[in-house]
Enzyme design. Sequence first.
Site, PDB file in Angstrom:
ATOM      1  N   HIS A  66       0.799  -1.241   0.000  1.00 38.32           N
ATOM      2  CA  HIS A  66       0.000   0.000   0.000  1.00 38.32           C
ATOM      3  C   HIS A  66       0.825   1.282   0.000  1.00 38.32           C
ATOM      4  CE1 HIS A  66       0.928  -0.008   4.291  1.00 38.32           C
ATOM      5  NE2 HIS A  66       0.504   1.228   4.363  1.00 38.32           N
TER       6      HIS A  66
HETATM    7  N1  UDP Z   1      -3.559  -5.085   9.364  1.00 33.14           N
HETATM    8  C1  UDP Z   1      -4.834  -5.619   9.595  1.00 33.14           C
HETATM    9  N2  UDP Z   1      -5.546  -6.069   8.522  1.00 33.14           N
HETATM   10  C2  UDP Z   1      -5.086  -6.039   7.244  1.00 33.14           C
HETATM   11  C3  UDP Z   1      -3.789  -5.508   7.015  1.00 33.14           C
HETATM   12  C4  UDP Z   1      -3.063  -5.028   8.096  1.00 33.14           C
HETATM   13  O1  UDP Z   1      -5.277  -5.683  10.739  1.00 33.14           O
HETATM   14  O2  UDP Z   1      -5.803  -6.462   6.322  1.00 33.14           O
HETATM   15  C5  UDP Z   1      -2.798  -4.573  10.513  1.00 33.14           C
HETATM   16  C6  UDP Z   1      -1.422  -5.180  10.644  1.00 33.14           C
HETATM   17  O3  UDP Z   1      -1.472  -6.392  11.346  1.00 33.14           O
HETATM   18  C7  UDP Z   1      -0.681  -4.095  11.398  1.00 33.14           C
HETATM   19  C8  UDP Z   1      -1.313  -2.826  10.871  1.00 33.14           C
HETATM   20  O4  UDP Z   1      -2.566  -3.204  10.309  1.00 33.14           O
HETATM   21  O5  UDP Z   1      -0.932  -4.185  12.777  1.00 33.14           O
HETATM   22  C9  UDP Z   1      -0.423  -2.218   9.830  1.00 33.14           C
HETATM   23  O6  UDP Z   1      -1.090  -1.232   9.185  1.00 33.14           O
HETATM   24  P1  UDP Z   1      -0.693  -0.723   7.724  1.00 33.14           P
HETATM   25  O7  UDP Z   1       0.069  -1.755   7.011  1.00 33.14           O
HETATM   26  O8  UDP Z   1      -1.951  -0.209   7.121  1.00 33.14           O
HETATM   27  O9  UDP Z   1       0.183   0.564   8.033  1.00 33.14           O
HETATM   28  P2  UDP Z   1       1.727   0.825   8.363  1.00 33.14           P
HETATM   29  O10 UDP Z   1       2.100  -0.043   9.522  1.00 33.14           O
HETATM   30  O11 UDP Z   1       2.513   0.554   7.135  1.00 33.14           O
HETATM   31  O12 UDP Z   1       1.760   2.270   8.728  1.00 33.14           O
END
Ligand code: UDP
Length: 377
Positions: A218
Amino acid sequence: MATSTARRAPTVLSVVGARPQFIKAAVVCQAINARPSAHRPRHRLVHTGQHFEPQMSEVFFRDLRLPAPTHQLGLGGLSPAKQLGRMVEALAEIYERQQPDAVIVYGDTTSTLAGALAASLCHVPIAHVEAGLRSFNRRMPEEINRVTTDHLATWLFCPSDTSVKNLAREGITDSVWMVGDVMIDALTQTQAAVTSGSAQTLRRWELTPQGYYLATVHRAENTLSAQEVARLLRTFEGLDRPAVLPLHPRTREVLRAAGWRAPMTNRLRLLPPVSYPDMLILERSARAILTDSGGVQKEAYFWGVPCITLRNETEWVETVATGWNRLVGTQPGSIRAALEQLPDPVRARPRPVYGRGNAATKLVNVLFAALQRDRHV
Ligand code: UDP
Protein backbone atom coordinates in the site's frame (compact mmCIF):
# COMPACT_ATOMS: atom_id res chain seq x y z
CA MET A 1 -3.19 26.46 26.61
CA ALA A 2 -5.04 25.59 29.85
CA THR A 3 -3.66 27.78 32.61
CA SER A 4 -6.05 27.05 35.48
CA THR A 5 -4.58 25.15 38.43
CA ALA A 6 -7.96 23.79 39.54
CA ARG A 7 -7.74 20.21 40.83
CA ARG A 8 -9.56 18.57 37.99
CA ALA A 9 -8.20 15.64 36.00
CA PRO A 10 -6.22 16.80 32.98
CA THR A 11 -7.89 16.37 29.60
CA VAL A 12 -5.97 14.55 26.90
CA LEU A 13 -7.11 14.16 23.28
CA SER A 14 -5.85 11.37 21.04
CA VAL A 15 -5.97 12.10 17.31
CA VAL A 16 -6.44 8.98 15.19
CA GLY A 17 -7.49 8.39 11.61
CA ALA A 18 -5.70 5.41 10.06
CA ARG A 19 -5.76 1.67 10.73
CA PRO A 20 -2.44 1.36 12.60
CA GLN A 21 -3.41 4.33 14.77
CA PHE A 22 -6.52 2.56 16.05
CA ILE A 23 -4.29 -0.31 17.19
CA LYS A 24 -1.81 2.03 18.89
CA ALA A 25 -4.49 4.17 20.53
CA ALA A 26 -6.33 1.09 21.82
CA VAL A 27 -3.44 0.08 24.06
CA VAL A 28 -2.91 3.66 25.22
CA CYS A 29 -6.64 3.84 26.12
CA GLN A 30 -6.31 0.63 28.09
CA ALA A 31 -3.25 1.88 29.94
CA ILE A 32 -5.10 5.07 30.87
CA ASN A 33 -8.16 3.13 32.04
CA ALA A 34 -5.96 0.84 34.14
CA ARG A 35 -4.85 3.78 36.31
CA PRO A 36 -6.65 4.41 39.60
CA SER A 37 -9.47 6.88 38.92
CA ALA A 38 -7.84 9.70 40.92
CA HIS A 39 -4.79 9.46 38.63
CA ARG A 40 -6.53 9.11 35.32
CA PRO A 41 -6.63 11.85 32.72
CA ARG A 42 -9.92 12.44 30.91
CA HIS A 43 -9.13 10.92 27.57
CA ARG A 44 -11.08 11.53 24.36
CA LEU A 45 -10.61 10.25 20.82
CA VAL A 46 -10.84 12.43 17.73
CA HIS A 47 -11.25 10.45 14.48
CA THR A 48 -10.16 12.41 11.42
CA GLY A 49 -11.82 9.95 9.03
CA GLN A 50 -8.61 9.39 7.03
CA HIS A 51 -9.57 5.71 6.91
CA PHE A 52 -13.34 5.53 6.86
CA GLU A 53 -14.37 2.17 5.41
CA PRO A 54 -15.88 -0.17 8.02
CA GLN A 55 -13.16 -2.79 7.41
CA MET A 56 -10.42 -0.21 7.99
CA SER A 57 -12.01 1.57 10.94
CA GLU A 58 -15.23 0.32 12.59
CA VAL A 59 -13.98 -3.28 12.79
CA PHE A 60 -10.93 -2.11 14.75
CA PHE A 61 -13.00 -0.04 17.17
CA ARG A 62 -15.11 -3.16 17.80
CA ASP A 63 -12.32 -5.76 18.05
CA LEU A 64 -9.97 -3.58 20.10
CA ARG A 65 -12.81 -2.21 22.27
CA LEU A 66 -11.89 1.37 21.52
CA PRO A 67 -14.35 3.89 22.95
CA ALA A 68 -16.38 5.73 20.31
CA PRO A 69 -14.69 8.95 19.19
CA THR A 70 -16.13 12.13 20.67
CA HIS A 71 -15.43 13.88 17.34
CA GLN A 72 -15.66 12.48 13.81
CA LEU A 73 -14.18 14.83 11.23
CA GLY A 74 -15.11 12.71 8.23
CA LEU A 75 -12.17 13.95 6.15
CA GLY A 76 -11.43 10.80 4.14
CA GLY A 77 -10.95 10.57 0.38
CA LEU A 78 -9.28 13.95 -0.16
CA SER A 79 -5.88 14.71 -1.67
CA PRO A 80 -3.14 14.73 1.03
CA ALA A 81 -2.68 18.51 0.89
CA LYS A 82 -6.41 19.25 1.09
CA GLN A 83 -6.83 16.65 3.81
CA LEU A 84 -4.01 18.14 5.87
CA GLY A 85 -5.39 21.68 5.58
CA ARG A 86 -8.95 20.68 6.47
CA MET A 87 -7.79 18.53 9.37
CA VAL A 88 -5.64 21.30 10.85
CA GLU A 89 -8.57 23.72 10.65
CA ALA A 90 -11.06 21.30 12.21
CA LEU A 91 -8.67 20.10 14.93
CA ALA A 92 -7.69 23.65 15.91
CA GLU A 93 -11.39 24.44 16.43
CA ILE A 94 -11.78 21.39 18.66
CA TYR A 95 -8.68 22.27 20.67
CA GLU A 96 -9.92 25.85 21.12
CA ARG A 97 -13.25 24.57 22.43
CA GLN A 98 -11.95 21.70 24.57
CA GLN A 99 -8.79 23.34 25.91
CA PRO A 100 -6.96 20.02 26.31
CA ASP A 101 -3.87 19.78 28.49
CA ALA A 102 -2.15 17.57 25.90
CA VAL A 103 -2.72 15.98 22.53
CA ILE A 104 -1.43 12.50 21.69
CA VAL A 105 -0.54 11.76 18.06
CA TYR A 106 0.53 8.37 16.72
CA GLY A 107 2.93 7.27 14.01
CA ASP A 108 3.41 9.11 10.75
CA THR A 109 0.20 9.69 8.80
CA THR A 110 -1.48 12.90 7.61
CA SER A 111 -3.61 12.73 10.78
CA THR A 112 -0.43 12.66 12.90
CA LEU A 113 0.98 15.77 11.30
CA ALA A 114 -2.38 17.58 11.33
CA GLY A 115 -2.88 16.77 15.02
CA ALA A 116 0.59 18.11 15.83
CA LEU A 117 0.40 21.24 13.64
CA ALA A 118 -2.99 22.26 15.04
CA ALA A 119 -1.76 21.64 18.59
CA SER A 120 1.32 23.79 18.11
CA LEU A 121 -0.81 26.60 16.63
CA CYS A 122 -3.05 26.39 19.72
CA HIS A 123 -0.11 26.05 22.16
CA VAL A 124 -1.18 22.62 23.32
CA PRO A 125 1.69 20.26 24.32
CA ILE A 126 2.09 17.27 22.02
CA ALA A 127 2.96 13.67 22.89
CA HIS A 128 4.27 11.73 19.86
CA VAL A 129 3.92 7.97 20.12
CA GLU A 130 6.43 6.20 17.82
CA ALA A 131 8.85 9.11 17.71
CA GLY A 132 12.30 9.11 16.10
CA LEU A 133 11.76 6.63 13.28
CA ARG A 134 13.54 7.54 10.07
CA SER A 135 13.75 6.05 6.60
CA PHE A 136 16.01 8.93 5.46
CA ASN A 137 13.90 9.05 2.32
CA ARG A 138 12.26 12.48 2.09
CA ARG A 139 10.18 11.40 -0.90
CA MET A 140 8.05 9.35 1.49
CA PRO A 141 5.13 11.39 2.82
CA GLU A 142 5.44 9.48 6.10
CA GLU A 143 9.03 10.70 6.55
CA ILE A 144 7.93 14.34 6.26
CA ASN A 145 5.07 13.68 8.70
CA ARG A 146 7.30 12.06 11.32
CA VAL A 147 10.24 14.48 11.08
CA THR A 148 7.95 17.51 11.38
CA THR A 149 5.91 15.99 14.21
CA ASP A 150 9.06 15.13 16.18
CA HIS A 151 10.27 18.69 15.90
CA LEU A 152 6.95 20.01 17.24
CA ALA A 153 6.48 17.44 20.02
CA THR A 154 6.86 18.06 23.74
CA TRP A 155 7.17 14.39 24.74
CA LEU A 156 8.78 11.94 22.32
CA PHE A 157 8.01 8.29 23.02
CA CYS A 158 10.45 6.10 21.10
CA PRO A 159 9.96 2.45 20.15
CA SER A 160 13.67 1.54 19.80
CA ASP A 161 17.19 2.62 20.75
CA THR A 162 17.79 3.54 17.10
CA SER A 163 14.92 6.02 17.18
CA VAL A 164 16.41 7.71 20.27
CA LYS A 165 19.73 8.05 18.39
CA ASN A 166 17.99 9.42 15.29
CA LEU A 167 16.43 12.18 17.39
CA ALA A 168 19.76 13.00 19.08
CA ARG A 169 21.32 13.40 15.63
CA GLU A 170 18.69 16.07 14.91
CA GLY A 171 19.41 17.80 18.23
CA ILE A 172 16.30 16.47 20.01
CA THR A 173 17.29 15.17 23.43
CA ASP A 174 14.79 16.76 25.84
CA SER A 175 11.86 14.67 27.01
CA VAL A 176 12.82 11.71 24.81
CA TRP A 177 11.65 8.45 26.36
CA MET A 178 12.57 4.98 25.13
CA VAL A 179 9.40 3.13 26.15
CA GLY A 180 9.23 0.42 23.48
CA ASP A 181 6.66 -0.08 20.76
CA VAL A 182 2.96 0.09 21.61
CA MET A 183 2.26 -2.32 18.72
CA ILE A 184 4.16 -4.98 20.63
CA ASP A 185 1.75 -4.32 23.52
CA ALA A 186 -1.17 -4.90 21.16
CA LEU A 187 0.39 -8.08 19.77
CA THR A 188 1.14 -9.44 23.20
CA GLN A 189 -2.43 -8.82 24.29
CA THR A 190 -3.85 -10.54 21.21
CA GLN A 191 -1.57 -13.58 21.33
CA ALA A 192 -4.02 -15.82 23.18
CA ALA A 193 -6.78 -15.06 20.63
CA VAL A 194 -4.34 -15.83 17.82
CA THR A 195 -3.49 -19.21 19.30
CA SER A 196 -7.09 -20.19 19.96
CA GLY A 197 -8.47 -18.86 16.65
CA SER A 198 -5.74 -20.05 14.26
CA ALA A 199 -7.16 -23.39 13.14
CA GLN A 200 -10.61 -21.98 12.39
CA THR A 201 -9.32 -18.92 10.53
CA LEU A 202 -6.93 -20.95 8.37
CA ARG A 203 -9.74 -23.40 7.57
CA ARG A 204 -11.99 -20.52 6.49
CA TRP A 205 -9.48 -19.60 3.78
CA GLU A 206 -8.46 -23.22 3.09
CA LEU A 207 -4.87 -22.53 4.13
CA THR A 208 -2.35 -24.74 5.88
CA PRO A 209 0.48 -23.59 8.15
CA GLN A 210 3.60 -22.78 6.05
CA GLY A 211 1.60 -23.54 2.91
CA TYR A 212 1.24 -19.94 1.67
CA TYR A 213 2.86 -16.51 1.54
CA LEU A 214 1.15 -13.47 3.04
CA ALA A 215 1.56 -10.19 1.14
CA THR A 216 0.53 -6.56 1.68
CA VAL A 217 1.12 -3.57 -0.62
CA HIS A 218 0.00 0.00 0.00
CA ARG A 219 2.96 2.42 0.18
CA ALA A 220 2.64 5.39 -2.17
CA GLU A 221 5.92 4.50 -3.91
CA ASN A 222 4.58 1.02 -4.78
CA THR A 223 1.12 2.10 -5.88
CA LEU A 224 1.98 4.93 -8.26
CA SER A 225 0.45 3.11 -11.21
CA ALA A 226 -1.85 0.18 -11.86
CA GLN A 227 0.87 -1.32 -14.07
CA GLU A 228 3.28 -1.42 -11.17
CA VAL A 229 0.73 -2.97 -8.82
CA ALA A 230 -0.28 -5.47 -11.51
CA ARG A 231 3.37 -6.47 -12.04
CA LEU A 232 3.71 -7.15 -8.30
CA LEU A 233 0.50 -9.18 -8.26
CA ARG A 234 1.70 -11.24 -11.24
CA THR A 235 4.96 -11.91 -9.38
CA PHE A 236 3.02 -13.09 -6.33
CA GLU A 237 0.85 -15.28 -8.53
CA GLY A 238 3.92 -17.03 -9.98
CA LEU A 239 5.48 -18.03 -6.66
CA ASP A 240 5.93 -21.62 -5.49
CA ARG A 241 3.11 -21.28 -2.93
CA PRO A 242 -0.22 -19.46 -3.09
CA ALA A 243 -0.05 -15.80 -2.02
CA VAL A 244 -2.74 -14.32 0.21
CA LEU A 245 -3.13 -10.56 -0.15
CA PRO A 246 -5.58 -8.51 1.94
CA LEU A 247 -5.96 -5.56 -0.39
CA HIS A 248 -5.55 -2.06 1.06
CA PRO A 249 -8.24 0.36 -0.24
CA ARG A 250 -5.57 2.58 -1.79
CA THR A 251 -4.20 -0.31 -3.84
CA ARG A 252 -7.66 -1.53 -4.78
CA GLU A 253 -8.55 2.00 -5.93
CA VAL A 254 -5.44 2.27 -8.13
CA LEU A 255 -6.41 -0.98 -9.86
CA ARG A 256 -10.09 -0.06 -10.13
CA ALA A 257 -9.35 3.36 -11.63
CA ALA A 258 -7.31 1.66 -14.36
CA GLY A 259 -10.10 -0.81 -15.03
CA TRP A 260 -7.85 -3.71 -14.03
CA ARG A 261 -9.88 -6.67 -12.92
CA ALA A 262 -7.84 -8.52 -10.34
CA PRO A 263 -7.92 -12.26 -10.90
CA MET A 264 -8.95 -14.41 -7.99
CA THR A 265 -7.05 -17.59 -8.60
CA ASN A 266 -5.85 -20.32 -6.36
CA ARG A 267 -2.31 -18.90 -6.65
CA LEU A 268 -3.30 -15.34 -5.73
CA ARG A 269 -6.03 -14.85 -3.20
CA LEU A 270 -7.10 -11.25 -2.96
CA LEU A 271 -9.05 -10.55 0.21
CA PRO A 272 -10.67 -7.40 1.52
CA PRO A 273 -8.77 -5.92 4.50
CA VAL A 274 -9.01 -8.45 7.34
CA SER A 275 -9.53 -7.88 11.06
CA TYR A 276 -6.51 -7.44 13.32
CA PRO A 277 -6.71 -10.90 14.96
CA ASP A 278 -7.18 -12.55 11.53
CA MET A 279 -4.19 -10.64 10.15
CA LEU A 280 -2.01 -11.83 13.02
CA ILE A 281 -3.15 -15.41 12.43
CA LEU A 282 -2.35 -15.13 8.71
CA GLU A 283 1.07 -13.71 9.57
CA ARG A 284 2.00 -16.32 12.14
CA SER A 285 1.31 -19.31 9.89
CA ALA A 286 2.77 -17.92 6.65
CA ARG A 287 5.94 -19.43 5.21
CA ALA A 288 7.10 -15.85 4.64
CA ILE A 289 5.63 -12.36 4.56
CA LEU A 290 6.11 -9.98 1.63
CA THR A 291 5.20 -6.45 2.62
CA ASP A 292 5.81 -2.73 2.37
CA SER A 293 3.99 -2.08 5.67
CA GLY A 294 5.91 -0.85 8.71
CA GLY A 295 3.64 -2.57 11.20
CA VAL A 296 3.66 -5.88 9.37
CA GLN A 297 7.51 -5.98 9.27
CA LYS A 298 7.57 -5.72 13.06
CA GLU A 299 4.87 -8.32 13.45
CA ALA A 300 6.78 -10.73 11.19
CA TYR A 301 9.80 -10.18 13.44
CA PHE A 302 7.72 -10.78 16.57
CA TRP A 303 6.42 -14.10 15.22
CA GLY A 304 9.83 -15.13 13.88
CA VAL A 305 8.42 -15.39 10.34
CA PRO A 306 10.89 -14.44 7.55
CA CYS A 307 10.01 -11.09 6.02
CA ILE A 308 10.74 -9.75 2.56
CA THR A 309 10.30 -6.02 2.50
CA LEU A 310 9.16 -4.59 -0.82
CA ARG A 311 11.10 -1.39 -0.26
CA ASN A 312 14.71 -0.23 -0.41
CA GLU A 313 14.88 1.09 3.13
CA THR A 314 13.11 0.57 6.44
CA GLU A 315 12.59 2.43 9.68
CA TRP A 316 12.69 -0.87 11.56
CA VAL A 317 16.40 -1.49 11.01
CA GLU A 318 16.72 -3.99 13.88
CA THR A 319 14.60 -6.50 11.99
CA VAL A 320 17.13 -6.40 9.14
CA ALA A 321 20.22 -6.39 11.39
CA THR A 322 19.03 -9.57 13.10
CA GLY A 323 18.53 -11.32 9.75
CA TRP A 324 14.73 -11.73 9.91
CA ASN A 325 13.94 -9.09 7.36
CA ARG A 326 15.44 -8.47 3.93
CA LEU A 327 15.10 -5.26 1.96
CA VAL A 328 14.36 -6.55 -1.50
CA GLY A 329 12.47 -3.85 -3.43
CA THR A 330 9.86 -4.78 -6.03
CA GLN A 331 11.78 -6.34 -8.94
CA PRO A 332 10.28 -9.79 -9.67
CA GLY A 333 13.74 -11.42 -9.94
CA SER A 334 14.87 -10.01 -6.56
CA ILE A 335 11.67 -11.21 -4.86
CA ARG A 336 12.01 -14.73 -6.28
CA ALA A 337 15.73 -14.88 -5.37
CA ALA A 338 15.01 -13.79 -1.79
CA LEU A 339 12.34 -16.47 -1.44
CA GLU A 340 14.80 -19.13 -2.59
CA GLN A 341 17.07 -18.23 0.34
CA LEU A 342 14.48 -18.16 3.09
CA PRO A 343 15.72 -19.25 6.49
CA ASP A 344 14.09 -22.41 7.82
CA PRO A 345 11.13 -21.83 10.11
CA VAL A 346 12.17 -21.78 13.75
CA ARG A 347 10.08 -21.63 16.84
CA ALA A 348 12.53 -19.56 18.89
CA ARG A 349 11.41 -15.95 18.93
CA PRO A 350 13.88 -13.23 17.93
CA ARG A 351 15.30 -10.91 20.62
CA PRO A 352 12.67 -8.41 21.87
CA VAL A 353 14.21 -5.19 20.53
CA TYR A 354 10.98 -3.21 20.67
CA GLY A 355 10.16 -3.64 24.34
CA ARG A 356 8.30 -6.26 26.28
CA GLY A 357 4.70 -5.22 25.78
CA ASN A 358 4.42 -2.48 28.42
CA ALA A 359 5.20 0.58 26.30
CA ALA A 360 1.73 2.13 26.73
CA THR A 361 1.84 1.89 30.53
CA LYS A 362 5.28 3.48 30.58
CA LEU A 363 4.30 6.36 28.33
CA VAL A 364 1.04 7.05 30.15
CA ASN A 365 2.95 7.16 33.46
CA VAL A 366 5.43 9.69 32.06
CA LEU A 367 2.69 11.80 30.52
CA PHE A 368 0.46 11.85 33.58
CA ALA A 369 3.36 12.64 35.92
CA ALA A 370 4.31 15.58 33.70
CA LEU A 371 0.72 16.85 33.52
CA GLN A 372 0.36 16.51 37.28
CA ARG A 373 3.53 18.48 37.81
CA ASP A 374 2.44 21.26 35.47
CA ARG A 375 -1.12 21.48 36.75
CA HIS A 376 -0.59 20.62 40.43
CA VAL A 377 -3.39 18.05 40.10
N1 UDP B 1 -3.56 -5.08 9.36
C1 UDP B 1 -4.83 -5.62 9.59
N2 UDP B 1 -5.55 -6.07 8.52
C2 UDP B 1 -5.09 -6.04 7.24
C3 UDP B 1 -3.79 -5.51 7.01
C4 UDP B 1 -3.06 -5.03 8.10
O1 UDP B 1 -5.28 -5.68 10.74
O2 UDP B 1 -5.80 -6.46 6.32
C5 UDP B 1 -2.80 -4.57 10.51
C6 UDP B 1 -1.42 -5.18 10.64
O3 UDP B 1 -1.47 -6.39 11.35
C7 UDP B 1 -0.68 -4.09 11.40
C8 UDP B 1 -1.31 -2.83 10.87
O4 UDP B 1 -2.57 -3.20 10.31
O5 UDP B 1 -0.93 -4.19 12.78
C9 UDP B 1 -0.42 -2.22 9.83
O6 UDP B 1 -1.09 -1.23 9.19
P1 UDP B 1 -0.69 -0.72 7.72
O7 UDP B 1 0.07 -1.75 7.01
O8 UDP B 1 -1.95 -0.21 7.12
O9 UDP B 1 0.18 0.56 8.03
P2 UDP B 1 1.73 0.82 8.36
O10 UDP B 1 2.10 -0.04 9.52
O11 UDP B 1 2.51 0.55 7.13
O12 UDP B 1 1.76 2.27 8.73
